[in-house]
Enzyme design. Structure first.
Site, PDB file in Angstrom:
ATOM      1  N   ASP A  62       0.745  -1.222   0.005  1.00 36.46           N
ATOM      2  CA  ASP A  62      -0.080  -0.039   0.093  1.00 36.46           C
ATOM      3  C   ASP A  62       0.738   1.315  -0.046  1.00 36.46           C
ATOM      4  O   ASP A  62       1.607   1.434   1.048  1.00 36.46           O
ATOM      5  CB  ASP A  62      -0.818  -0.017   1.137  1.00 36.46           C
TER       6      ASP A  62
ATOM      7  N   ASP B  15      -3.150   2.337  -6.128  1.00 40.70           N
ATOM      8  CA  ASP B  15      -1.856   2.577  -5.160  1.00 40.70           C
ATOM      9  C   ASP B  15      -1.581   1.309  -4.190  1.00 40.70           C
ATOM     10  O   ASP B  15      -0.851   1.277  -3.145  1.00 40.70           O
ATOM     11  CB  ASP B  15      -2.010   3.805  -4.206  1.00 40.70           C
ATOM     12  N   GLU B  16      -2.241   0.094  -4.752  1.00 38.37           N
ATOM     13  CA  GLU B  16      -2.084  -0.982  -3.581  1.00 38.37           C
ATOM     14  C   GLU B  16      -2.109  -2.355  -4.609  1.00 38.37           C
ATOM     15  O   GLU B  16      -2.635  -2.344  -5.854  1.00 38.37           O
ATOM     16  CB  GLU B  16      -3.211  -0.858  -2.687  1.00 38.37           C
TER      17      GLU B  16
END
Length: 369
Positions: free
Chosen positions: A8, A114-115
């Site tokens: 993350d 974003d992960e």
């Protein structure tokens, strides 16, 4: 032995802005809608950790974020810097990060911009999995000048929870035999799928931690939450059999706009919808998506009642004209008594495409943070 990792990125949008503008370093940064001196009507997309010290966080109304910034300013603290969302740039950096992950692990499942989840089972030990993740984090830091937090566990659920516990720049390892003790003291809100309403319902019966929630039987949780109760019963015990899948399908690419004034002006609404459709196509194309099949329109009225309507095409398309036509068809009933019999003014509209397809490129899901 099954070992899963979850990465993350830390305050991703804000971190990119700080990286690319050295004058922002060390300042509280808020990425999102224009606050317009406290009269803005959008929301926060991302706040960096300095801004979070002021109580500013993702999805907070931008007007409230501005007021919190002003309160900090009156206390002699630096005001937040409010910046617009640059989704295409964030997607480009995301693609670089995912490429870095694939140098260290074979199987990567992007979960959002974003992960990502990744399979570490081939390491055959948590010690080696941790070593791989440390090298991965270093590579992202060296190449992108960004930090990421990583969780390692026996499944996706535990890995995701672990990645969020020591932000920023954290690395948390939860071995299979440690899952029960790891989850027990955590607040119930930590469990994916438990939002503020469920948290409040549980608090009313004295349940605040995961350990508290384990005292309920599966039947009792089903009685409280229906089918979802069975899923929660498994989650609070750290059970998750879902695989890490490289063939992740992005759920949607979309845009939405909150208007400065509530409106019923059909010309204005159709013009904004056309412009948003162009932005959606640009973003989808930038990520390598070649076709879509479903168009979804969201309308929020002045009283905050929100409705979504969708249409799935018989065949995939990549036509902007088709997207605009379908979006207009979905909007039209909200401009008369079919969907708006009381003639309410409209506060927000959004359009997104779903059932996305791409060829030769790994999907990177796009989510407004």
């Amino acid at each position: 032995m099954r070992i899963v990792g979850h990465l993350d990125m830390d305050a991703f949008f804000a971190a990119i802005e700080e990286r690319e503008n050295p004058s922002l370093r060390g300042l509280p940064i808020v990425v999102g809608a224009d606050p317009r001196g406290g009269k803005g009507r959008g929301v926060v997309s991302t706040a960096n950790y300095k801004a979070r010290e002021y109580g500013i966080h993702s999805a907070l109304p931008i007007s409230k974020a501005w007021r919190l910034s002003e309160a900090a300013k009156r206390q002699g603290r630096p005001p937040a810097r409010f910046l617009p969302v640059r989704m295409e740039r964030y997607a480009e950096v995301s693609a670089h990060v995912m490429e870095t992950l694939r140098r260290f692990v074979f199987l990567v499942e992007p979960a959002s911009i974003d992960e990502a989840y990744f399979d570490l089972s081939s390491c055959e030990s948590y010690r080696l999995a941790e070593e791989v993740c440390r090298k991965m984090k270093c590579a992202i830091g060296d190449e992108e000048h960004l930090t990421a937090s990583v969780g390692i566990g026996p499944n996706k659920l535990v890995a995701k929870i672990a990645s969020g516990l020591r932000k920023p720049d954290g690395l948390t390892v939860v071995r299979e035999g440690e899952v029960a003790s790891f989850l027990a003291p955590l607040p119930v809100r930590t469990i994916p799928g438990i939002g503020p309403k469920t948290e409040a319902e549980l608090a009313r019966v004295g349940v605040k931690t995961v350990k508290d929630m384990r005292s309920f039987s599966q039947q009792e949780l089903r009685g409280m939450f229906g089918k979802r109760g069975g899923d929660l019963y498994e989650k609070v015990r750290g059970r998750d059999e879902s695989p890490v899948e490289e063939t992740y399908e992005a759920k949607s690419v979309g845009e939405q706009e909150t208007f400065e004034q509530d409106t019923g002006d059909s010309s204005f609404l159709t013009e904004r919808l056309r412009a948003m459709s162009e932005d959606v196509m640009r973003r989808a194309t930038a990520e390598g998506f070649t076709h879509f099949r479903t168009v979804v329109l969201t309308v929020r009225f002045a009283d905050f009642e929100t409705k979504s309507r969708s249409h799935t095409l018989s065949v995939p398309t990549n036509s902007l004209a088709v997207l605009q036509r379908e979006a207009m068809n979905l909007l039209a009933p909200f401009l008369d008594d079919r969907e708006n019999p009381l003639g309410k003014l409209i506060r927000l509209i959004g359009v997104r495409v779903e059932k996305l397809e791409q060829f030769g490129v790994h999907p990177q899901a796009l989510l407004i943070e």
